[in-house]
Write a protein that holds these residues in place. Structure first.
Motif, PDB file in Angstrom:
ATOM      1  N   TYR A 129     106.422  60.401  -8.585  1.00  0.00           N
ATOM      2  CA  TYR A 129     106.173  61.234  -7.406  1.00  0.00           C
ATOM      3  C   TYR A 129     105.434  60.458  -6.310  1.00  0.00           C
ATOM      4  CZ  TYR A 129     107.222  65.634  -9.974  1.00  0.00           C
ATOM      5  OH  TYR A 129     107.824  66.655 -10.665  1.00  0.00           O
ATOM      6  N   ASP A 161     103.644  65.271 -19.038  1.00  0.00           N
ATOM      7  CA  ASP A 161     102.361  64.619 -18.730  1.00  0.00           C
ATOM      8  C   ASP A 161     101.522  64.465 -19.992  1.00  0.00           C
ATOM      9  OD1 ASP A 161     103.282  65.006 -16.151  1.00  0.00           O
ATOM     10  OD2 ASP A 161     101.956  66.712 -15.758  1.00  0.00           O
ATOM     11  N   ILE A 217     103.451  77.081  -8.451  1.00  0.00           N
ATOM     12  CA  ILE A 217     104.315  76.935  -9.636  1.00  0.00           C
ATOM     13  C   ILE A 217     104.718  78.306 -10.170  1.00  0.00           C
ATOM     14  CG2 ILE A 217     104.493  75.914 -11.935  1.00  0.00           C
ATOM     15  CD1 ILE A 217     102.430  73.822 -11.075  1.00  0.00           C
TER      16      ILE A 217
HETATM   17  O1  LIG Z   1     103.827  67.687 -14.162  1.00  0.00           O
HETATM   18  C1  LIG Z   1     103.191  68.858 -13.760  1.00  0.00           C
HETATM   19  C2  LIG Z   1     102.382  68.623 -12.526  1.00  0.00           C
HETATM   20  O2  LIG Z   1     103.229  68.222 -11.511  1.00  0.00           O
HETATM   21  C3  LIG Z   1     102.780  68.658 -10.268  1.00  0.00           C
HETATM   22  O3  LIG Z   1     102.325  67.558  -9.639  1.00  0.00           O
HETATM   23  C4  LIG Z   1     101.771  69.762 -10.537  1.00  0.00           C
HETATM   24  O4  LIG Z   1     100.543  69.538  -9.926  1.00  0.00           O
HETATM   25  C5  LIG Z   1     101.666  69.841 -12.048  1.00  0.00           C
HETATM   26  O5  LIG Z   1     100.348  69.909 -12.547  1.00  0.00           O
END
Ligand SMILES: OC[C@H]1O[C@H](O)[C@H](O)[C@@H]1O
Length: 333
Positions: free
Chosen positions: A160, A280, A119
């Motif tokens: 995802y 998140d 990241i």
């Molecule tokens: O939303 C952030 C997350 O997305 C990805 O999956 C990374 O692991 C990160 O922690």
């Protein structure tokens, strides 16, 4: 909910995050699209990592971050995700259990290494993710324990999960078990690029009742309905799902259902350091409130508070007790 073992159980790609502060030139050099999540292979992961400066390594994975946030708020939380039985996988398992989350998915004994997300965080706090799914791509329906799923008040799934081959079957199995047990199923759309990949399938999941609650940010909402008109997109969301929750950065969030349309404000922050995990942790606060039967405005405020905490430091896991933070703001009662 009195008869639940967990308030929320999350299912997602279990990923270890390798984060570094960088500049736009690094993104350009490596052909990255700022703000995106790209799936990469091992060779590209090695090339990016080799070029990265000193990194911060911390457990991540979108749904896992949400579940850790829910645990930090004081709720009963569980997670399902696949790591390998390697050193990073062991760290991952340690971290999630140390956060008070129930985690029993068997680690893979062979196959690819535990997944990592590389990241890049630019000066404006925007994150650009490069994800090597590794062992996460082997999450399968066999990893879904019916008793654990049926024991959770809300099952939370990440968009995802549509990327790895078998995970969508795990997703669908879990959703069916949850509904058979009269539980709720929530989905985060994950990111606008993910929506572009799976728009029709996500819309079907909403319209055929596989998911009851949808979390999206503004760009995901626009991508879902292929319009730049926010109000028009929100109206469609309201028709397509029982409960829609849309985050709008500093403009707060909108919560829509057939009966209600409720706005909640964002929490002001001095400096955005790293937006990784903002959505998140918003979902964490919101779902915690929902599990406690709080009103939608309070759920939104809890989400905003948790998101504000996580964007003020590097990494997508809370660094303080969210329960204490929410208590100080009078949001837990
Ligand atoms: O939303 C952030 C997350 O997305 C990805 O999956 C990374 O692991 C990160 O922690």
């Amino acid at each position: 909910m009195a008869d639940v073992k967990y308030d929320v159980l999350g299912i997602g790609n279990a990923l270890f995050d390798v984060l570094v502060r960088t500049d736009e030139a690094f993104l350009a050099k490596h052909g990255m699209t700022k703000g995106s999540m790209s799936l990469i292979d091992e060779a590209r992961a090695a090339a990016i990592y080799k070029d990265m400066g000193p990194a911060t390594e911390v457990s991540g994975g979108s749904a896992a971050n949400t579940i850790v946030g829910i645990g930090s708020l004081g709720a009963r939380a569980a997670y399902v995700g696949k790591v390998k039985d390697d050193q990073i996988g062991k760290l991952y398992v340690h971290d999630i259990r140390a956060a008070g989350v129930a985690f029993n998915t068997p680690a893979a004994k062979d196959g690819p290494a535990t997944g990592c997300s590389y990241i890049l965080v630019t000066g404006d706090g925007e994150r650009t993710m490069n994800t090597y799914l590794g062992a996460a791509q082997d999450l399968s329906p066999a990893d879904i324990d019916p008793a654990e799923i049926a024991g959770a008040g809300i099952v939370y799934l990440e968009g995802y999960l549509w990327d790895p081959k078998n995970a969508k079957d795990a997703f669908l199995k879990a959703a069916k078990i949850a509904h058979d047990a009269k539980r709720q199923v929530a989905l985060t759309l994950s990111d606008s690029f993910c929506v572009d990949r799976y728009r029709d399938e996500f819309l079907s999941l909403m319209r055929n009742g596989t998911v009851d609650i949808v979390f999206a940010n503004e760009s995901e909402l626009h991508a879902l309905y292929m319009t730049s008109d926010f109000d028009a997109a929100l109206k469609q969301l309201r028709n397509d799902v029982n409960l829609g929750v849309v985050t709008r950065s500093e403009k707060g969030c909108m919560v829509v259902s057939s009966e209600d349309a409720v706005a909640a404000p964002a929490f002001p922050v001095d400096k955005v350091v790293d937006t990784t995990g903002a959505g998140d942790l918003f979902a964490a606060g919101f779902l915690y409130g929902l599990a406690r039967n709080f009103g939608y405005k309070q759920c939104g405020e809890l989400g905003a508070l948790a998101a504000a905490e996580v964007i003020q430091h590097i990494g997508a896991r809370p660094q303080v007790s969210l329960k204490e933070l929410a208590g100080q703001r009078g949001l837990t009662g």
